[in-house]
Design a protein around this motif. Sequence first.
Motif, PDB file in Angstrom:
ATOM      1  N   VAL A 149      -0.168  -4.779   9.741  1.00  0.00           N
ATOM      2  CA  VAL A 149       0.397  -3.756   8.892  1.00  0.00           C
ATOM      3  C   VAL A 149       1.970  -3.612   9.225  1.00  0.00           C
ATOM      4  O   VAL A 149       2.222  -3.452  10.426  1.00  0.00           O
ATOM      5  N   THR A 150       2.762  -3.671   8.427  1.00  0.00           N
ATOM      6  CA  THR A 150       4.463  -3.719   8.797  1.00  0.00           C
ATOM      7  C   THR A 150       5.027  -2.942   7.445  1.00  0.00           C
ATOM      8  O   THR A 150       4.519  -2.835   6.453  1.00  0.00           O
ATOM      9  N   THR A 151       6.210  -3.284   7.566  1.00  0.00           N
ATOM     10  CA  THR A 151       7.032  -2.737   6.518  1.00  0.00           C
ATOM     11  C   THR A 151       8.066  -3.860   6.161  1.00  0.00           C
ATOM     12  O   THR A 151       8.361  -4.797   6.915  1.00  0.00           O
TER      13      THR A 151
ATOM     14  N   THR B 298      14.846   3.112   0.315  1.00  0.00           N
ATOM     15  CA  THR B 298      14.517   2.850  -1.160  1.00  0.00           C
ATOM     16  C   THR B 298      13.865   1.384  -1.405  1.00  0.00           C
ATOM     17  O   THR B 298      12.867   1.352  -2.091  1.00  0.00           O
ATOM     18  N   TRP B 299      14.323   0.361  -0.365  1.00  0.00           N
ATOM     19  CA  TRP B 299      13.603  -0.929  -0.554  1.00  0.00           C
ATOM     20  C   TRP B 299      12.707  -1.309   0.310  1.00  0.00           C
ATOM     21  O   TRP B 299      12.460  -2.389   0.738  1.00  0.00           O
TER      22      TRP B 299
ATOM     23  N   VAL C 152       1.024  -1.119   0.018  1.00  0.00           N
ATOM     24  CA  VAL C 152       0.125   0.078  -0.096  1.00  0.00           C
ATOM     25  C   VAL C 152       0.905   1.218  -0.019  1.00  0.00           C
ATOM     26  O   VAL C 152       0.328   2.446   0.301  1.00  0.00           O
ATOM     27  N   THR C 153       2.006   1.172  -0.413  1.00  0.00           N
ATOM     28  CA  THR C 153       2.928   2.131  -0.304  1.00  0.00           C
ATOM     29  C   THR C 153       2.472   3.376  -1.163  1.00  0.00           C
ATOM     30  O   THR C 153       2.539   4.680  -0.915  1.00  0.00           O
TER      31      THR C 153
END
Length: 135
Positions: free
Chosen positions: A46-48, A110-111, A17-18
Motif C-alpha cells: 500500500v502506498t500513495t 489534490t493529486w 482505494v481512496t
Amino acid sequence: MVEFKLTGTSGTDVTDVTQKAHQVLSNSGLVNGLLNVFTPGSTAAVTTIEYEPGAVDDLISALERIAPAADEYQHNLRWHDGNGYSHLRSALLGPSVSVPVQEGRLCLSTWQQIIVLDFDNKPRDRRVLIQVLGE
C-alpha cells in the motif's frame, strides 16, 4: 475496522482505494487522528501516488527495474513458485500507509491517492483493512 476484498490477476494490479478510505472516514465520525490502510500478505503493498496512467506505469516500470520478475531469486529456488520478485517489491513499499485526519478530512493533497498493489504472479483475493484511530 472495515475489511473488503480485491481480486487480482497474474500481473501487477494497482487499485485506487481512496474513495473507500473517504467513505470509511465519513462513516466513522472521526474528527482528528489517523486512517490506516493495510493489506495482509507478503506479495502486496500500500502506498500513495498520483493515480493517473502515466504515473502508475512509471511506478510499475521502476519496480521492474529494481526487482525484475525474470531475475533469479533464492525464494524461487527454495519454493519453486516464481514470485520472489513480488516479495521484494512488497517489502520495499510496505503493507500499509497511515494518513493523518484533521477536522474530519484526510490530509491528502489534490493529486495524491491511496493505492493497493498486488504483485503476485497468480490471481489472489486480497484483504484490505481500513482502520481509523483518534477522536
